[in-house]
Design a protein around this motif. Structure first.
Motif, PDB file in Angstrom:
ATOM      1  N   TYR A  73       0.756   0.983   1.135  1.00 32.84           N
ATOM      2  CA  TYR A  73       0.421  -0.335   1.674  1.00 32.84           C
ATOM      3  C   TYR A  73      -0.904  -0.794   1.095  1.00 32.84           C
ATOM      4  O   TYR A  73      -1.886  -0.039   1.091  1.00 32.84           O
ATOM      5  CB  TYR A  73       0.344  -0.270   3.199  1.00 32.84           C
ATOM      6  N   ASP A  74      -0.915  -2.028   0.597  1.00 35.09           N
ATOM      7  CA  ASP A  74      -2.129  -2.658   0.071  1.00 35.09           C
ATOM      8  C   ASP A  74      -2.682  -3.571   1.159  1.00 35.09           C
ATOM      9  O   ASP A  74      -2.153  -4.657   1.395  1.00 35.09           O
ATOM     10  CB  ASP A  74      -1.795  -3.442  -1.198  1.00 35.09           C
ATOM     11  N   VAL A  75      -3.743  -3.124   1.809  1.00 35.85           N
ATOM     12  CA  VAL A  75      -4.291  -3.878   2.934  1.00 35.85           C
ATOM     13  C   VAL A  75      -4.907  -5.196   2.469  1.00 35.85           C
ATOM     14  O   VAL A  75      -5.002  -6.154   3.249  1.00 35.85           O
ATOM     15  CB  VAL A  75      -5.310  -3.014   3.706  1.00 35.85           C
ATOM     16  N   THR A  76      -5.314  -5.282   1.201  1.00 32.54           N
ATOM     17  CA  THR A  76      -5.951  -6.504   0.698  1.00 32.54           C
ATOM     18  C   THR A  76      -4.973  -7.656   0.560  1.00 32.54           C
ATOM     19  O   THR A  76      -5.369  -8.820   0.581  1.00 32.54           O
ATOM     20  CB  THR A  76      -6.636  -6.250  -0.656  1.00 32.54           C
ATOM     21  N   THR A  77      -3.686  -7.340   0.411  1.00 32.87           N
ATOM     22  CA  THR A  77      -2.672  -8.391   0.246  1.00 32.87           C
ATOM     23  C   THR A  77      -1.583  -8.335   1.320  1.00 32.87           C
ATOM     24  O   THR A  77      -0.632  -9.116   1.252  1.00 32.87           O
ATOM     25  CB  THR A  77      -2.009  -8.283  -1.133  1.00 32.87           C
ATOM     26  N   ASP A  78      -1.711  -7.421   2.283  1.00 35.14           N
ATOM     27  CA  ASP A  78      -0.718  -7.237   3.340  1.00 35.14           C
ATOM     28  C   ASP A  78       0.670  -6.979   2.742  1.00 35.14           C
ATOM     29  O   ASP A  78       1.668  -7.521   3.203  1.00 35.14           O
ATOM     30  CB  ASP A  78      -0.678  -8.466   4.268  1.00 35.14           C
ATOM     31  N   THR A  79       0.701  -6.122   1.721  1.00 38.53           N
ATOM     32  CA  THR A  79       1.947  -5.856   1.006  1.00 38.53           C
ATOM     33  C   THR A  79       2.305  -4.377   1.076  1.00 38.53           C
ATOM     34  O   THR A  79       1.476  -3.517   0.776  1.00 38.53           O
ATOM     35  CB  THR A  79       1.836  -6.265  -0.474  1.00 38.53           C
ATOM     36  N   ALA A  80       3.537  -4.107   1.477  1.00 32.95           N
ATOM     37  CA  ALA A  80       4.071  -2.749   1.465  1.00 32.95           C
ATOM     38  C   ALA A  80       4.921  -2.560   0.216  1.00 32.95           C
ATOM     39  O   ALA A  80       5.615  -3.484  -0.228  1.00 32.95           O
ATOM     40  CB  ALA A  80       4.899  -2.488   2.719  1.00 32.95           C
ATOM     41  N   TRP A  81       4.869  -1.357  -0.329  1.00 34.64           N
ATOM     42  CA  TRP A  81       5.644  -0.993  -1.513  1.00 34.64           C
ATOM     43  C   TRP A  81       6.369   0.316  -1.233  1.00 34.64           C
ATOM     44  O   TRP A  81       5.832   1.203  -0.576  1.00 34.64           O
ATOM     45  CB  TRP A  81       4.727  -0.796  -2.725  1.00 34.64           C
ATOM     46  N   TRP A  82       7.587   0.450  -1.743  1.00 32.15           N
ATOM     47  CA  TRP A  82       8.298   1.727  -1.680  1.00 32.15           C
ATOM     48  C   TRP A  82       9.367   1.757  -2.765  1.00 32.15           C
ATOM     49  O   TRP A  82       9.624   0.752  -3.426  1.00 32.15           O
ATOM     50  CB  TRP A  82       8.896   1.981  -0.289  1.00 32.15           C
ATOM     51  N   PHE A  83       9.976   2.921  -2.947  1.00 32.54           N
ATOM     52  CA  PHE A  83      10.900   3.148  -4.052  1.00 32.54           C
ATOM     53  C   PHE A  83      12.268   3.589  -3.558  1.00 32.54           C
ATOM     54  O   PHE A  83      12.391   4.179  -2.482  1.00 32.54           O
ATOM     55  CB  PHE A  83      10.354   4.262  -4.971  1.00 32.54           C
TER      56      PHE A  83
END
Length: 292
Positions: A22-32
């Motif tokens: 999770y990138d807290v600076t952009t409120d974006t979650a990533w997964w594969f």
């Protein structure tokens, strides 16, 4: 087992959902989805979910800066530009061993990236755990079958990892300034009963949140290896957690349908979905990886 409010972040059934961050600076979650070579991107405050085809198996990422990510793939580490998704090989990793692929990985507070590899068919002892420290890759531990639960204590002085077939979680003393070992791994806990130790993350209090593969739950352990709580997950093969949200109190959990036949998938209709648990956690933000 405790019940907390749960929502489905993504109803896409991942073959092998893994590597959430999770990138807290952009409120974006990533997964594969490792098996299908896909990267998912979700703006948690709204904006939907995007799926990126990577053209190769990949399992984890670290944020470099606002414009770039470091992708852990089956043949090496790639720098990915967020603007257009373009990927450039940064360093090969086991590129001479096509029988292996990457698996669990996480960035230490120092910016050092721990990366696990394993056999594509989970061959015993085929994998290893490496460290990318200031642009150089070194081998930390060998003869690992399925590396999982790579995570670190809040002060950076302890590293954790598991070898899932052994169902053992290890703790190793680290130099907090480098994220590199300064001693040998010791057994912290041996998991018994249903399921196996999969991905883990450590909260601000030093508690270890582990996805128990095959048991439909997240187990929460003390730094001494005592199981304190278990939270239900609505898929049998929960694979990895990540703290998400502006206050990092929610838990994103990936899952998988890998290895299930038609009857097993019918009995587990949310296998492979990605969930949000209202866990009231005291999570921590993921650090950026340092390349030099």
């Amino acid at each position: 087992m405790e019940e907390v409010p749960i929502s489905v972040l993504s109803a896409e059934h991942c073959h092998l959902g893994e590597g959430p961050t999770y990138d807290v600076t952009t409120d974006t979650a990533w997964w594969f989805d490792i098996r299908e070579g896909r990267l998912f991107e979700a703006k948690l405050g709204g904006g939907g979910i995007r799926t990126h085809a990577l053209g190769r198996m990949a399992s984890a990422l670290g944020r470099i800066d606002a414009d770039r990510q470091l992708i852990v793939a089956d043949d090496g580490l790639y720098i990915r530009r967020l603007a257009d998704g373009a990927m450039t090989l940064f360093q090969p990793l086991e590129a001479d061993n096509p029988g292996n692929r990457s698996n669990d990985a996480r960035v230490h507070q120092s910016g050092t990236f721990w990366i696990g590899t394993m056999g594509r068919k989970a061959e015993p002892g085929a994998g290893a755990i490496y460290a990318l420290h200031r642009g150089k890759i070194s081998t930390l531990f060998t003869r690992i079958s399925i590396p999982n639960s790579i995570c670190f204590s809040p002060d950076g002085a302890i590293g954790y990892f598991a070898d899932t077939p052994r169902n053992v979680l290890y703790a190793v003393p680290l130099n907090p300034a480098t994220g590199l070992p300064r001693g040998e791994p010791e057994v912290l806990l041996r998991h018994t009963g249903i399921g196996g130790l999969d991905g883990s993350v450590v909260d601000a209090d030093g508690l270890i949140w582990n996805a128990c593969w095959g048991a439909s739950r997240i187990d929460i352990y003390s730094p001494l290896g005592e199981r304190l709580r278990s939270l239900r997950v609505p898929a049998r093969q929960a694979s990895c957690p990540a703290f998400v949200g502006s206050d990092l109190s929610r838990l994103l959990v990936t899952s998988a349908w890998q290895g299930m036949d038609d009857a097993a998938r019918a009995a587990d209709p949310q296998a492979g979905c990605t969930f949000l648990l209202e866990a009231s956690a005291r999570g921590r933000a993921e650090p950026d990886v340092k390349l030099a």
